[in-house]
Design an enzyme around this catalytic site. Structure first.
Site, mmCIF file in Angstrom:
data_model
loop_
_atom_site.group_PDB
_atom_site.id
_atom_site.type_symbol
_atom_site.label_atom_id
_atom_site.label_comp_id
_atom_site.label_asym_id
_atom_site.label_seq_id
_atom_site.Cartn_x
_atom_site.Cartn_y
_atom_site.Cartn_z
ATOM 1 N N GLU A 26 0.786 -1.270 0.072
ATOM 2 C CA GLU A 26 -0.037 0.031 0.196
ATOM 3 C C GLU A 26 0.957 1.283 0.111
ATOM 4 O O GLU A 26 1.948 1.217 0.048
ATOM 5 C CB GLU A 26 -0.889 -0.029 1.387
ATOM 6 C CG GLU A 26 -0.112 0.094 2.389
ATOM 7 C CD GLU A 26 -0.973 0.863 3.644
ATOM 8 O OE1 GLU A 26 -1.616 1.633 3.422
ATOM 9 O OE2 GLU A 26 -0.966 0.035 4.901
ATOM 10 N N LYS A 161 -3.792 -2.375 15.307
ATOM 11 C CA LYS A 161 -2.938 -1.587 16.204
ATOM 12 C C LYS A 161 -4.213 -1.189 17.245
ATOM 13 O O LYS A 161 -5.351 -0.961 17.163
ATOM 14 C CB LYS A 161 -2.813 -0.347 15.474
ATOM 15 C CG LYS A 161 -1.927 0.740 16.383
ATOM 16 C CD LYS A 161 -1.292 1.711 15.485
ATOM 17 C CE LYS A 161 -0.132 1.218 14.419
ATOM 18 N NZ LYS A 161 0.545 2.379 13.766
HETATM 19 N N1 PSU Z 1 -2.759 1.623 10.676
HETATM 20 C C1 PSU Z 1 -1.450 1.721 10.836
HETATM 21 N N2 PSU Z 1 -0.721 2.517 9.845
HETATM 22 C C2 PSU Z 1 -1.269 2.976 8.797
HETATM 23 C C3 PSU Z 1 -2.609 2.653 8.685
HETATM 24 C C4 PSU Z 1 -3.504 2.321 9.591
HETATM 25 O O1 PSU Z 1 -1.006 1.194 11.777
HETATM 26 O O2 PSU Z 1 -0.515 3.604 7.991
HETATM 27 C C5 PSU Z 1 -3.499 3.181 7.250
HETATM 28 C C6 PSU Z 1 -3.636 2.032 6.285
HETATM 29 O O3 PSU Z 1 -3.404 2.448 5.040
HETATM 30 C C7 PSU Z 1 -5.005 2.037 6.611
HETATM 31 C C8 PSU Z 1 -5.776 3.148 6.938
HETATM 32 O O4 PSU Z 1 -5.545 1.177 5.305
HETATM 33 O O5 PSU Z 1 -4.664 3.778 7.465
HETATM 34 C C9 PSU Z 1 -6.910 3.125 7.552
HETATM 35 O O6 PSU Z 1 -7.391 4.453 7.543
HETATM 36 P P1 PSU Z 1 -8.922 4.591 8.060
HETATM 37 O O7 PSU Z 1 -9.037 3.946 9.499
HETATM 38 O O8 PSU Z 1 -9.304 5.882 7.718
HETATM 39 O O9 PSU Z 1 -9.983 3.589 6.987
#
Ligand code: PSU
Ligand code: MN
Length: 316
Positions: A26, A161
């Site tokens: 990603e 996380k």
């Molecule tokens: N969690 C992490 N590092 C990240 C992300 C999540 O520990 O970089 C990023 C990933 O790209 C994940 C996104 O898909 O955040 C999720 O964001 P949201 O909760 O807004 O969907």
């Protein structure tokens, strides 16, 4: 059918045509997940780790009005420098960034979409989005979970996380039929720490075991993805009390500052790095590298299995 919005790099295309192992990566982790230049260094090191293992890395993004699978080092550097001026692209945002020609870092959800369109079956990242703490009132549930439910890609991560509500995240995945595999572990790892209070649905100890389940799921047409949770290497794991204190502070600040929507995860990730004096960033980098190696092994095992001829079933 050819997808005119999708551009696959020559290297990745050649690997896919040859039935060789490819691992998707990603780019929100580059644009919104880590500071420059560590983000770029990490992205390049992750690609190198996959290559070293014998698979082909395919970092994804939206650039120049195209969904891109496989980027040059210069393009990765440009994403890293763009940082949060890039759009954080999830399923919702994909068509807009393509139509408007804006630079986009792809989240887990969008990366799964691009991977599936390109024919890539395995994807490595650090952490997925999930059900946020307090979601019963905020409704903040990442689109990553819904994507896991619908798109057939295996995602290797280090566990949700603990900025998330791990229990609710696992409940959501169960409801939507997404298996959570503990890779060499009985417990779901919690990103910075190797353990949580939750059991994985299934424990699998090697890449071939994951590939075997992938093959059966394809045969059955089960659809949707699987989450492989791979614990952070022992030497980089953080004390739960230390990381939890930082996370609690960051979550409280986000709430006090009324940070909502797609800004929530980037805010929390940035604050946690600050509050731990950078220790969490080092841990983050190491666990991504570790996940990349496991994903490469799974992709290789899966590519070997693909020579099996398929038939309509065994005789009883
Ligand atoms: N969690 C992490 N590092 C990240 C992300 C999540 O520990 O970089 C990023 C990933 O790209 C994940 C996104 O898909 O955040 C999720 O964001 P949201 O909760 O807004 O969907
Ligand atoms: Mn969200």
């Amino acid at each position: 059918m050819k997808n005119k919005h999708l551009k696959i790099s020559a290297l990745v295309d050649e690997a896919l045509r040859g039935g060789r192992a490819v691992v998707a990566l990603e780019s929100t982790i580059i644009t919104h997940g880590m500071p420059y230049p560590r983000n770029v260094e990490t992205a390049l090191a992750v690609q190198a780790a996959i290559t070293e293992r014998g698979a082909v890395p395919a970092t994804t993004a939206v650039l120049g009005g195209k969904m891109r699978v496989g980027l040059s080092d210069d393009e990765i550097d440009a994403l890293g420098q763009a940082g949060d001026t890039a759009v954080k692209v999830s399923r919702r945002d994909l068509a807009f960034t393509i139509a408007h020609g804006t630079v986009g870092g792809t989240t887990v959800a969008a990366t799964m979409m691009l991977a599936a369109m390109a024919g890539v079956r395995v994807f490595a990242t650090g952490g997925i989005g999930g059900v946020h703490r307090g979601a019963s009132t905020t409704f903040d549930v990442s689109a990553d979970l819904q994507e896991l439910a619908r798109t057939e890609v295996v995602v290797v991560c280090a566990g949700p996380k603990s900025i998330l509500d791990l229990g609710l995240t696992l409940e959501y995945l169960e409801t939507h039929g997404v298996p959570v595999i503990g890779f060499g572990t009985d417990m779901v790892p919690a990103f910075y720490s190797r353990e949580s209070d939750f059991h994985a649905d299934y424990r699998i100890d090697d890449a071939a075991g994951v590939a075997a389940v992938m093959a059966v799921r394809r045969d059955l047409g089960v659809g949707g993805g699987m989450l492989v949770t791979n614990p952070i290497p022992v030497e980089y794991g953080m004390e739960r009390s230390v990381i939890d204190a930082a996370i609690n502070t960051a979550v409280a600040e986000a709430s006090a500052r009324n940070i909502i929507g797609k800004g929530t995860s980037p805010f929390l990730l940035g604050r946690i790095v600050e509050l731990t004096g950078g220790t969490s960033l080092d841990a983050n980098i190491q666990l991504v590298l570790n996940n990349a190696r496991v994903a490469a092994d799974i992709a290789i095992a899966d590519s070997k299995g693909r020579v099996n001829p398929s038939s309509s079933g065994d005789l009883a």
